[in-house]
Design an enzyme around this catalytic site. Structure first.
Site, PDB file in Angstrom:
ATOM      1  CD  GLU A 137       0.865  -6.073   5.506  1.00 21.76           C
ATOM      2  OE1 GLU A 137       0.163  -6.076   4.482  1.00 21.76           O
ATOM      3  OE2 GLU A 137       1.709  -6.955   5.753  1.00 21.76           O
ATOM      4  N   GLY A 142       0.215  -5.353   0.626  1.00 19.27           N
ATOM      5  CA  GLY A 142      -0.951  -5.435  -0.244  1.00 19.27           C
ATOM      6  C   GLY A 142      -0.639  -6.055  -1.587  1.00 19.27           C
ATOM      7  CD  GLU A 164      -3.322  -8.307   2.437  1.00 22.41           C
ATOM      8  OE1 GLU A 164      -4.359  -8.843   2.881  1.00 22.41           O
ATOM      9  OE2 GLU A 164      -2.939  -7.175   2.780  1.00 22.41           O
ATOM     10  CB  ALA A 202      -0.917  -0.003   1.220  1.00 25.27           C
TER      11      ALA A 202
END
Length: 218
Positions: free
Chosen positions: A138, A115, A118, A70
């Site tokens: 994270e 992300g 993911e 992100a």
């Protein structure tokens, strides 16, 4: 779909026969996923999923990375409400990939972190270059993966290994990710897209009728 401008568009779409190649296009930011990227990706994937000419999708990143995670600059200025809304949109994007009406192949060069990882975990098949790296860092920011990655990683590697990777932030190289069942094909860097296209073409050549009900993991 109108032609994309490689200089300005955050997501590029190229059609190669029945295969659509979707490229996250922020190479200077290692394809960090911002709200605008999520909007563009969601729109592109939604349109492709509704296009009967498209039989498979390749998801990749421009430049040296798939996606480094992100966009931290957005996190730094977002308030709690904005952060929660962004997380929900990203979770919905991963669900769109996971439930796509056509197979989605991740073509991973360089980093697929946070992300970005993911997104990879949401794809049906993963082609990775030898130098690819995967991980969920994270924890270093005091966060947990919030886009469905905790569940999808557990489906791939089991609960204890998933907890270790999430709580330690350890990175996986392509060979280890293949051994864990995350990566399905490894190739040289220069061969990434050709190999991904061969894989996608093989999927596109199968019956267009999906099994029903769709496979669901426990």
């Amino acid at each position: 779909m109108p032609a994309a401008d490689p200089a300005t568009d955050l997501v590029l779409v190229e059609h190669q026969g029945p295969v659509a190649v979707v490229t996250i296009n922020r190479p200077a930011k290692y394809n960090a996923i911002s709200p605008a990227v999520v909007t563009a990706l969601d729109a592109a994937l939604g349109a492709l999923g509704a296009d009967p000419r498209v039989r498979a999708i390749i998801l990749t990143g421009a430049g040296k990375a798939f996606a480094a995670g992100a966009d931290i600059s957005f996190y730094a200025q977002a308030d709690r409400e904005e952060f929660t809304a962004f997380t929900g949109r990203c979770n919905a994007l991963c669900d769109r990939i996971a439930t796509s009406p056509v197979p989605v192949v991740a073509a991973v060069r360089g980093l697929a972190l946070g992300g970005g990882f993911e997104l990879v975990l949401s794809c049906d098949v993963v082609v990775a270059e030898q130098g690819a790296a995967f991980g969920l860092p994270e924890v270093s920011l005091g966060l947990l993966p919030g886009w469905g990655g905790t569940q999808r990683l557990t489906w791939h590697v089991g609960p204890n290994r998933a907890k270790w990777l999430i709580m330690s932030g350890e990175r996986l190289d392509a060979t280890t990710a293949e051994a864990l069942g995350i990566v399905t094909h490894i190739c040289d860097t220069d061969a990434l897209l050709p190999v991904a296209l061969r894989v996608a073409d093989a999927l596109a050549a199968q019956s267009p009728r999906r099994p029903s009900p769709r496979f669901e993991r426990p």
